[in-house]
Design a protein around this motif. Structure first.
Motif, PDB file in Angstrom:
ATOM      1  N   LEU A 190      -3.367  15.115  12.886  1.00  8.14           N
ATOM      2  CA  LEU A 190      -2.923  14.008  12.044  1.00  8.14           C
ATOM      3  C   LEU A 190      -2.573  12.811  12.922  1.00  8.14           C
ATOM      4  N   ARG A 191      -3.228  11.698  12.672  1.00  8.86           N
ATOM      5  CA  ARG A 191      -2.865  10.453  13.348  1.00  8.86           C
ATOM      6  C   ARG A 191      -3.442   9.283  12.560  1.00  8.86           C
ATOM      7  N   LYS A 192      -2.875   8.122  12.789  1.00  7.00           N
ATOM      8  CA  LYS A 192      -3.324   6.905  12.118  1.00  7.00           C
ATOM      9  C   LYS A 192      -4.576   6.375  12.807  1.00  7.00           C
ATOM     10  N   ALA A 193      -5.618   6.110  12.032  1.00  5.35           N
ATOM     11  CA  ALA A 193      -6.825   5.501  12.583  1.00  5.35           C
ATOM     12  C   ALA A 193      -6.473   4.106  13.096  1.00  5.35           C
ATOM     13  N   ASP A 194      -7.141   3.689  14.147  1.00  7.62           N
ATOM     14  CA  ASP A 194      -6.832   2.392  14.759  1.00  7.62           C
ATOM     15  C   ASP A 194      -6.965   1.228  13.778  1.00  7.62           C
ATOM     16  N   ASP A 195      -7.908   1.338  12.848  1.00  4.28           N
ATOM     17  CA  ASP A 195      -8.143   0.238  11.907  1.00  4.28           C
ATOM     18  C   ASP A 195      -7.543   0.506  10.526  1.00  4.28           C
ATOM     19  N   ALA A 196      -6.638   1.475  10.418  1.00  8.75           N
ATOM     20  CA  ALA A 196      -6.008   1.775   9.130  1.00  8.75           C
ATOM     21  C   ALA A 196      -4.793   0.884   8.906  1.00  8.75           C
ATOM     22  N   ILE A 197      -4.524   0.571   7.661  1.00 10.60           N
ATOM     23  CA  ILE A 197      -3.344  -0.199   7.272  1.00 10.60           C
ATOM     24  C   ILE A 197      -2.221   0.778   6.955  1.00 10.60           C
ATOM     25  N   GLU A 198      -1.099   0.662   7.658  1.00 13.75           N
ATOM     26  CA  GLU A 198       0.018   1.585   7.443  1.00 13.75           C
ATOM     27  C   GLU A 198       0.931   1.078   6.331  1.00 13.75           C
ATOM     28  N   ILE A 199       1.285   1.999   5.432  1.00 14.81           N
ATOM     29  CA  ILE A 199       2.206   1.688   4.336  1.00 14.81           C
ATOM     30  C   ILE A 199       3.315   2.727   4.332  1.00 14.81           C
ATOM     31  N   ASN A 200       4.553   2.287   4.427  1.00 13.02           N
ATOM     32  CA  ASN A 200       5.705   3.183   4.351  1.00 13.02           C
ATOM     33  C   ASN A 200       6.209   3.187   2.915  1.00 13.02           C
ATOM     34  N   SER A 201       6.275   4.371   2.314  1.00 11.60           N
ATOM     35  CA  SER A 201       6.626   4.472   0.900  1.00 11.60           C
ATOM     36  C   SER A 201       8.099   4.814   0.657  1.00 11.60           C
ATOM     37  N   ASP A 202       8.933   4.723   1.704  1.00 12.04           N
ATOM     38  CA  ASP A 202      10.351   5.055   1.542  1.00 12.04           C
ATOM     39  C   ASP A 202      10.994   4.287   0.386  1.00 12.04           C
ATOM     40  N   ASN A 203      10.685   2.998   0.299  1.00  8.97           N
ATOM     41  CA  ASN A 203      11.326   2.141  -0.703  1.00  8.97           C
ATOM     42  C   ASN A 203      10.341   1.632  -1.744  1.00  8.97           C
ATOM     43  N   LEU A 204       9.248   2.369  -1.915  1.00  9.57           N
ATOM     44  CA  LEU A 204       8.236   1.989  -2.896  1.00  9.57           C
ATOM     45  C   LEU A 204       7.997   3.141  -3.860  1.00  9.57           C
ATOM     46  N   ASP A 205       7.843   2.823  -5.140  1.00  8.70           N
ATOM     47  CA  ASP A 205       7.450   3.881  -6.060  1.00  8.70           C
ATOM     48  C   ASP A 205       5.928   3.978  -6.051  1.00  8.70           C
ATOM     49  N   ALA A 206       5.390   4.950  -6.790  1.00  9.20           N
ATOM     50  CA  ALA A 206       3.946   5.211  -6.746  1.00  9.20           C
ATOM     51  C   ALA A 206       3.131   3.992  -7.158  1.00  9.20           C
ATOM     52  N   GLU A 207       3.570   3.298  -8.192  1.00  7.07           N
ATOM     53  CA  GLU A 207       2.817   2.131  -8.661  1.00  7.07           C
ATOM     54  C   GLU A 207       2.834   1.009  -7.627  1.00  7.07           C
ATOM     55  N   GLU A 208       3.964   0.826  -6.961  1.00  5.72           N
ATOM     56  CA  GLU A 208       4.054  -0.223  -5.939  1.00  5.72           C
ATOM     57  C   GLU A 208       3.147   0.088  -4.747  1.00  5.72           C
ATOM     58  N   VAL A 209       3.038   1.371  -4.392  1.00  5.16           N
ATOM     59  CA  VAL A 209       2.142   1.763  -3.301  1.00  5.16           C
ATOM     60  C   VAL A 209       0.693   1.405  -3.653  1.00  5.16           C
TER      61      VAL A 209
END
Length: 219
Positions: A190-209
């Protein structure tokens, strides 16, 4: 219309499947839950008492049939002709799937299936190595993450809502163990692809993600 794919990677409990399913529905394209394929292998291994050995797994997989079909827009997973879409969601099955997903023979066996489906349909795929290994040339890539505490809390509430008696500390420990296995396995960790956009969902609900992902796609 030209076929395109969207890859969503991230750790267990970050909300990948929920986001991927919703995103696919909003875009009117297919959704492939790749984790379900590995859990199907885990279910077969658990039922048959497979040894966690690459050579044995390769031999056993030759007599294992895993198929994906879409019924009314819903993904159905068949294992040797049996609909196991519900059975593979049990915690113990998920654990077996995680362990066997680290074996090269298992990943090789399922890689072709994932690429076949994504080559036939515009689709959203979520997993641990979609953007880095399965579909390195996907048009859009996201890495969805969240803190261990947030992911454990979500999983704990999900299990309790289904009537399962669990301890939060146990759920959190299981997630930490899963993270360690996924990030430290030799094949496609498991690792982030170099060209992937990272999104942290700690403070986001499913619809906001999903809306955040759509904003990048529309750009």
């Amino acid at each position: 219309m030209k076929i395109y794919n969207i890859a969503i990677d991230g750790p267990s409990g970050a909300g990948k499947s929920t986001a991927a399913r919703s995103l696919a529905a909003k875009l009117g394209i297919a959704y492939l839950d790749t984790g379900a394929l590995y859990r199907a292998v885990g279910l077969k291994a658990m039922r048959c008492g497979w040894e966690e050995n690459d050579a044995e797994a390769e031999k056993n997989l030759k007599n294992t049939d895993i198929r994906v079909e879409y019924e009314n827009g819903k993904q159905i997973v068949y294992l040797d002709g049996e609909n196991v879409s519900e059975a593979i969601r049990r915690d113990e099955v998920s654990s077996w799937g995680s362990r066997f997903s680290a074996l090269p023979s298992v990943r090789a066996a399922l890689l072709g299936l994932q690429r076949k489906i994504s080559g036939e349909y515009s689709s959203v795929l979520d997993g641990r190595d979609i953007g880095t290994c399965v579909l390195p040339f996907a048009k859009y890539k996201f890495f969805l993450t969240a803190s261990v505490d947030k992911r454990a809390f979500r999983r704990y509430n999900e299990l309790r809502s289904k009537g399962t008696e669990v301890q939060y500390d146990k759920v959190r420990a299981d997630i930490e163990a899963r993270d360690y296995r996924d990030m430290n396995r030799e094949v496609s960790p498991l690792r982030k692809a170099d060209d992937a956009i990272e999104i942290n969902s700690d403070n986001l609900d499913a619809e906001e993600v999903v809306n955040k992902m759509l904003s990048y796609i529309s750009e």
